[in-house]
Scaffold this motif. Structure first.
Motif, short mmCIF file in Angstrom:
data_model
loop_
_atom_site.label_atom_id
_atom_site.label_comp_id
_atom_site.label_asym_id
_atom_site.label_seq_id
_atom_site.Cartn_x
_atom_site.Cartn_y
_atom_site.Cartn_z
N GLY A 298 1.03 -1.18 -0.03
CA GLY A 298 -0.10 0.08 0.35
C GLY A 298 0.61 1.22 -0.30
N SER A 299 2.14 1.40 0.47
CA SER A 299 2.76 2.62 0.36
C SER A 299 3.63 2.87 -1.12
N HIS A 300 2.58 2.50 -2.06
CA HIS A 300 2.75 2.93 -3.24
C HIS A 300 1.97 4.04 -3.53
N LYS A 301 1.07 3.94 -2.32
CA LYS A 301 0.16 5.51 -2.54
C LYS A 301 0.16 6.81 -2.28
N LEU A 302 1.49 6.74 -1.34
CA LEU A 302 2.16 7.85 -0.76
C LEU A 302 2.37 8.47 -1.72
N PRO A 303 2.91 10.08 -2.28
CA PRO A 303 3.31 10.96 -2.57
C PRO A 303 3.97 10.74 -3.21
N ILE A 333 7.11 5.67 6.55
CA ILE A 333 7.26 4.70 7.57
C ILE A 333 6.72 4.05 9.24
N SER A 334 7.24 5.39 9.95
CA SER A 334 6.66 5.43 11.23
C SER A 334 5.18 6.23 10.97
N THR A 335 5.36 7.47 10.56
CA THR A 335 4.40 7.93 10.96
C THR A 335 2.87 7.35 10.55
N HIS A 336 3.10 6.64 9.02
CA HIS A 336 2.26 5.92 8.05
C HIS A 336 1.69 4.26 8.87
#
Length: 474
Positions: A298-303, A333-336
């Motif tokens: 799911g990290s691919h959806k981050l800016p 990684i930590s924030t999300h």
């Protein structure tokens, strides 16, 4: 017309997960005397109604064999070229290939064109423009279902696309055979033994003798090139991008990179953004203590986090990458609260990931488990401008003209500075009126007699005035 009676023929099968079959009855003189079309999208279970024999291959994929009196058009979720190969052999008719053209058989056409000769190769300097990869668009889920309904996708392809849109990665179990993997790795080891390939010394612990990673081994190892240009894999990448894949780069490694998480897009960037796919091919069963690949679904959806957002100048590149980029990614990684997954494949399994999926090499925990043999392949998309945002350079697939020796001869100040000549030209020199090779003063003065009459040094004139005025070099 009688039903096709297709039976197992050793060596004549093509292993795929699912297929759609269009079969044609062929007489001995190879004349088409009749055909029956099967609607697209039917399941493997329906093959028995056609008289097709289904067996299980060692990899677990069904295999469909070809009896000598019949040919089969195989249209699969795992590749386009195989299908075209069968069409070519069956009917020898280009019109049939056109009739079966997939929606992704096209190149990317940017909505806002750019001039690569004057374009700075930093993300911030490109237009904020599309088209974006089809599975990155807001209506991606609806488009998947629409294409499935229109029979442009099989159910299995649709499921791959759903997972890619949702998680940013897919896993293909047993994609490559053990025989191909063993032959490829043996060829790689042979090139190392001969000295033709020279891996760096990158020990993970005292006494570690395994070689470090090697970039672009496909240039010297033919069997690695075969894997990079595998037709089935290119078909899957094309499906995910929605456009034709452009195989680009390989990295071969015996062990974990222990590289902190990152997005590939800061290293291998595209305009429009997002047209990159990478795969990780397991050449052995991977143990949890070997330092497996770590990734964050799911990290691919981050800016996209690019160089200029972190004030990383192109002339410091990898120094600031360590001090600015890597800490920024760890903070994301930590924030999300991104969940870490570890790829623990069996030999032959392949993980494919999105251009912006955060991933890295986890730390090796047990020296007895250090071996983690793998090849990574990267793919751009045809039609994109491909570059390296971190260092402000075009990618090699752009094939932009540059002559190192001629550039240094024409620009002794660059030679004295110790600056890499290619990096100097593409980030600085071409905006100063320097040419990408040796400057021909005689031809320039002959083409511009006013400059010759003025007695001005030809190259000085061109750099200060000529290139701004659009004067030709000869």
């Amino acid at each position: 017309m009688p039903k096709p009676q297709l039976t197992w023929v050793a060596g004549a099968s093509v292993a795929y997960k699912t297929v759609t079959v269009r079969y044609t009855y062929i007489s001995k003189p190879l004349k088409n005397v009749g055909n029956s079309n099967v609607p697209l999208g039917f399941r493997a279970a329906h093959l028995s109604t056609l008289g097709l024999s289904v067996v299980k291959s060692a990899s677990g994929f069904p295999s469909f064999a070809i009896f000598c009196r019949f040919e089969v058009d195989v249209i699969t979720s795992l590749g386009l070229t195989r299908r075209a190969f069968f069409l070519s052999n069956v009917m020898n008719d280009q019109s049939n290939k056109r009739n079966f053209k997939r929606f992704y058989e096209k190149t990317v056409v940017p909505e806002v064109p750019i001039d690569v000769d004057t374009q700075p190769f930093r993300h911030k300097d490109f237009p904020d423009s599309g088209p974006h990869p089809w599975l990155d668009r807001p209506d991606a889920k609806e488009q998947i279902e629409a294409r499935l309904h229109a029979q442009e996708l099989t159910e299995e392809e649709a499921e791959l696309c759903r997972k890619w849109e949702r998680d940013g990665y897919i896993i293909l179990k047993g994609f490559f055979s053990h025989e191909q993997l063993d032959a490829t790795w043996a060829a790689y080891e042979a090139e190392i033994a001969s000295g033709n390939v020279q891996p760096p010394n990158e020990p993970l612990f005292e006494g570690d003798t395994l070689p470090g990673r090697v970039l672009n081994t496909h240039f010297k190892v033919g069997k690695v090139k075969e894997m990079l240009f595998d037709d089935r894999m290119s078909g899957i990448v094309s499906l995910l991008l929605g456009t034709r894949a452009l195989p680009f780069q390989t990295i071969s490694g015996h062990k974990s990179s222990e590289q902190l998480q990152h997005s590939d897009s800061i290293h291998m960037s595209t305009y429009p953004t997002g047209y990159l796919v990478a795969n990780w091919i397991a050449f052995e069963d991977i143990h949890p203590d070997s330092g497996p690949l770590v990734y964050h679904p799911g990290s691919h959806k981050l800016p996209y986090l690019m160089s200029d957002e972190l004030d990383i100048p192109f002339d410091v590149g990898y120094k600031a990458y360590k001090s600015k980029y890597e800490p920024a990614v760890q903070n994301l990684i930590s924030t999300h609260t991104l969940e870490a997954h570890y790829f623990l494949p069996n030999k032959g399994d392949v993980l494919l990931w999105h251009a912006n999926l955060l991933h890295g090499g986890s730390r090796m925990k047990d020296p007895a488990r250090v071996s983690r043999k793998a090849v990574v392949c990267h793919f751009f998309a045809e039609g994109c401008t491909c570059y390296h945002d971190l260092i402000g350079m075009p990618a090699s697939v752009m094939n932009l003209p540059f002559d190192t020796e001629g550039y240094l001869k024409t620009n002794p100040d660059v030679a004295q500075s110790g600056w890499d000549p290619g990096h100097h030209y593409f980030t600085t020199g071409r905006f100063e009126g320097r040419v990408p090779g040796e400057f021909d003063s005689e031809s320039y003065l002959k083409a511009h007699p006013d400059v010759a009459a003025a007695g001005i040094d030809a190259y000085t004139h061109y750099r200060l005035h000529g290139y701004k005025e659009g004067r030709s070099l000869k």
